[in-house]
Design an enzyme around this catalytic site. Structure first.
Site, PDB file in Angstrom:
ATOM      1  N   SER A 112     102.609   4.444  58.422  1.00 31.31           N
ATOM      2  CA  SER A 112     103.495   5.397  57.720  1.00 31.31           C
ATOM      3  C   SER A 112     104.882   4.772  57.630  1.00 31.31           C
ATOM      4  O   SER A 112     105.183   3.811  58.340  1.00 31.31           O
ATOM      5  CB  SER A 112     103.540   6.687  58.540  1.00 31.31           C
ATOM      6  OG  SER A 112     104.633   7.492  58.173  1.00 31.31           O
TER       7      SER A 112
ATOM      8  N   TYR B  13     104.014  12.839  65.317  1.00 30.28           N
ATOM      9  CA  TYR B  13     103.596  12.007  64.182  1.00 30.28           C
ATOM     10  C   TYR B  13     104.316  10.653  64.238  1.00 30.28           C
ATOM     11  O   TYR B  13     103.700   9.590  64.097  1.00 30.28           O
ATOM     12  CB  TYR B  13     103.906  12.739  62.868  1.00 30.28           C
ATOM     13  CG  TYR B  13     103.339  12.071  61.637  1.00 30.28           C
ATOM     14  CD1 TYR B  13     102.002  12.235  61.287  1.00 30.28           C
ATOM     15  CD2 TYR B  13     104.137  11.270  60.825  1.00 30.28           C
ATOM     16  CE1 TYR B  13     101.477  11.637  60.155  1.00 30.28           C
ATOM     17  CE2 TYR B  13     103.621  10.663  59.690  1.00 30.28           C
ATOM     18  CZ  TYR B  13     102.286  10.848  59.355  1.00 30.28           C
ATOM     19  OH  TYR B  13     101.772  10.244  58.237  1.00 30.28           O
TER      20      TYR B  13
HETATM   21  P1  NAP Z   1      95.274  14.685  53.842  1.00 32.58           P
HETATM   22  O1  NAP Z   1      95.048  14.914  52.395  1.00 32.58           O
HETATM   23  O2  NAP Z   1      95.704  15.816  54.722  1.00 32.58           O
HETATM   24  O3  NAP Z   1      93.999  13.961  54.444  1.00 32.58           O
HETATM   25  C1  NAP Z   1      93.843  13.762  55.816  1.00 32.58           C
HETATM   26  C2  NAP Z   1      92.400  13.416  56.076  1.00 32.58           C
HETATM   27  O4  NAP Z   1      92.199  13.327  57.497  1.00 32.58           O
HETATM   28  C3  NAP Z   1      91.458  14.498  55.579  1.00 32.58           C
HETATM   29  O5  NAP Z   1      90.268  13.906  55.148  1.00 32.58           O
HETATM   30  C4  NAP Z   1      91.217  15.307  56.833  1.00 32.58           C
HETATM   31  O6  NAP Z   1      90.044  16.073  56.808  1.00 32.58           O
HETATM   32  C5  NAP Z   1      91.126  14.174  57.839  1.00 32.58           C
HETATM   33  N1  NAP Z   1      91.238  14.694  59.191  1.00 32.58           N
HETATM   34  C6  NAP Z   1      92.303  15.293  59.751  1.00 32.58           C
HETATM   35  N2  NAP Z   1      92.001  15.686  61.004  1.00 32.58           N
HETATM   36  C7  NAP Z   1      90.713  15.320  61.220  1.00 32.58           C
HETATM   37  C8  NAP Z   1      89.825  15.464  62.309  1.00 32.58           C
HETATM   38  N3  NAP Z   1      90.176  16.082  63.445  1.00 32.58           N
HETATM   39  N4  NAP Z   1      88.559  14.977  62.191  1.00 32.58           N
HETATM   40  C9  NAP Z   1      88.163  14.392  61.040  1.00 32.58           C
HETATM   41  N5  NAP Z   1      88.962  14.233  59.970  1.00 32.58           N
HETATM   42  C10 NAP Z   1      90.216  14.701  60.063  1.00 32.58           C
HETATM   43  O7  NAP Z   1      96.424  13.627  54.042  1.00 32.58           O
HETATM   44  P2  NAP Z   1      96.672  12.174  53.426  1.00 32.58           P
HETATM   45  O8  NAP Z   1      98.056  12.161  52.949  1.00 32.58           O
HETATM   46  O9  NAP Z   1      95.579  11.742  52.536  1.00 32.58           O
HETATM   47  O10 NAP Z   1      96.653  11.351  54.783  1.00 32.58           O
HETATM   48  C11 NAP Z   1      95.764  10.280  55.055  1.00 32.58           C
HETATM   49  C12 NAP Z   1      96.425   9.355  56.049  1.00 32.58           C
HETATM   50  O11 NAP Z   1      97.590   8.789  55.443  1.00 32.58           O
HETATM   51  C13 NAP Z   1      96.900  10.040  57.322  1.00 32.58           C
HETATM   52  O12 NAP Z   1      96.706   9.187  58.421  1.00 32.58           O
HETATM   53  C14 NAP Z   1      98.386  10.254  57.054  1.00 32.58           C
HETATM   54  O13 NAP Z   1      99.128  10.350  58.229  1.00 32.58           O
HETATM   55  C15 NAP Z   1      98.697   8.983  56.294  1.00 32.58           C
HETATM   56  N6  NAP Z   1      99.917   8.997  55.496  1.00 32.58           N
HETATM   57  C16 NAP Z   1     100.067   9.860  54.435  1.00 32.58           C
HETATM   58  C17 NAP Z   1     101.234   9.796  53.697  1.00 32.58           C
HETATM   59  C18 NAP Z   1     101.469  10.671  52.507  1.00 32.58           C
HETATM   60  O14 NAP Z   1     102.560  10.591  51.928  1.00 32.58           O
HETATM   61  N7  NAP Z   1     100.547  11.467  52.063  1.00 32.58           N
HETATM   62  C19 NAP Z   1     102.242   8.885  54.025  1.00 32.58           C
HETATM   63  C20 NAP Z   1     102.055   8.044  55.119  1.00 32.58           C
HETATM   64  C21 NAP Z   1     100.883   8.101  55.829  1.00 32.58           C
HETATM   65  P3  NAP Z   1      90.091  17.609  56.304  1.00 32.58           P
HETATM   66  O15 NAP Z   1      90.160  17.564  54.814  1.00 32.58           O
HETATM   67  O16 NAP Z   1      88.841  18.171  56.860  1.00 32.58           O
HETATM   68  O17 NAP Z   1      91.323  18.219  56.915  1.00 32.58           O
END
Ligand code: NAP
Length: 251
Positions: free
Chosen positions: A143, A156
């Site tokens: 991140s 986080y």
């Molecule tokens: P998201 O849409 O909320 O997706 C998160 C994913 O993680 C979903 O598939 C979720 O499943 C899964 N997950 C969460 N808790 C879980 C658990 N206990 N067991 C199994 N699966 C679980 O968010 P995203 O933005 O795509 O995030 C993906 C990654 O990128 C994360 O590590 C996040 O920290 C990182 N990230 C995101 C951003 C951003 O700007 N979006 C920036 C930097 C880093 P469910 O759908 O079932 O909840």
């Protein structure tokens, strides 16, 4: 000679690949030739359709990464279903927002369990298979808060700073054994994870004002970095944290 970014015949396990960035990377890896296994707690049917539309095999595993003990089983099931295992994308992650003064133990533990503890044990389970098999690729999702402090997201920031450090440690231990461990640090992407920020008019304007590219990232924007780090094109790349951030860190 095959193209260095070609993933034909490879199997990639993507955690949390049902939506958001995980879905974007799963589809990009499939378009580059990989068969895809998604592990998570929600149905990944939509991702499956896109993977199969790209002509690749798709498998799903139900797993809740709030319990890090599932890592070994998830890797074993990947091999059982797909027949091999070459690429791990540790994408599943959560965030909790609260002032540091009010942050609870649950806010701390729940984020650390998914974002760093499960991630480590998935890396370990993967490398235990990859090293005897001659190598593999591990991509951890970091991140901007692997580099910066952020605000109101104590666990986080701790977890994502930990992902950057752990990626380097694992690269040091496994680079000589054919396993590439690297991370991608996404900037601000429009997904469920950032829904609260997108909905907050003031924070949204502040964020957009600082992104040189002038827009939120789209999950498809991560595809190129994921394919690079999953492919032979990155064979001499170890322990890097690759920012894909529309220029955020450059400002
Ligand atoms: P998201 O849409 O909320 O997706 C998160 C994913 O993680 C979903 O598939 C979720 O499943 C899964 N997950 C969460 N808790 C879980 C658990 N206990 N067991 C199994 N699966 C679980 O968010 P995203 O933005 O795509 O995030 C993906 C990654 O990128 C994360 O590590 C996040 O920290 C990182 N990230 C995101 C951003 C951003 O700007 N979006 C920036 C930097 C880093 P469910 O759908 O079932 O909840």
């Amino acid at each position: 000679m095959s193209h260095p970014f070609n993933l034909d015949g490879k199997v990639a396990l993507v955690t949390g690949g049902n939506t958001g960035l995980g879905q974007g990377m799963a589809v990009a890896l499939a378009q580059a030739g990989a068969d895809i296994v998604v592990a998570g707690r929600s149905s990944a049917a939509e991702t499956g359709k896109a993977v199969e539309a790209a002509g690749r095999r798709f498998f799903e595993i139900t797993a809740d990464f709030s319990d890090p003990a599932c890592a070994d089983d998830v890797v074993a099931e990947t091999v059982a279903k797909a027949g091999s295992f070459d690429i791990l994308v540790n994408n599943a992650g959560i965030i909790r927002r609260n002032d540091a003064l009010d942050f609870t133990e649950d806010d701390w533990d729940s984020v650390m369990d998914v974002n760093i503890k499960s991630l480590f044990f998935l890396c370990q389970a993967a490398a235990r298979r990859m090293i005897p098999a001659g190598g593999g690729k591990i991509i951890n999702i970091a991140s901007m808060l692997s580099f910066q402090g952020g605000i109101r997201v104590a666990s986080y920031t701790a977890s994502k700073s930990g992902v950057a450090g752990l990626t380097k440690l694992l690269a040091n231990e496994w680079a000589g054994q054919g396993v590439n461990v690297n991370a991608i640090a996404p900037g601000y992407f429009a997904t469920n994870n950032t829904a609260a920020l997108q909905a907050d008019e003031e924070r949204n304007a502040q964020i957009l004002g600082r992104i040189p590219a002038g827009r939120w990232g789209d999950p498809a924007d991560l595809g190129g970095a994921a394919v690079f780090l999953a492919s032979a094109a990155s064979d001499y790349v170890h322990g890097t944290v690759l920012a894909v951030d529309g220029g955020w860190l450059a400002r």
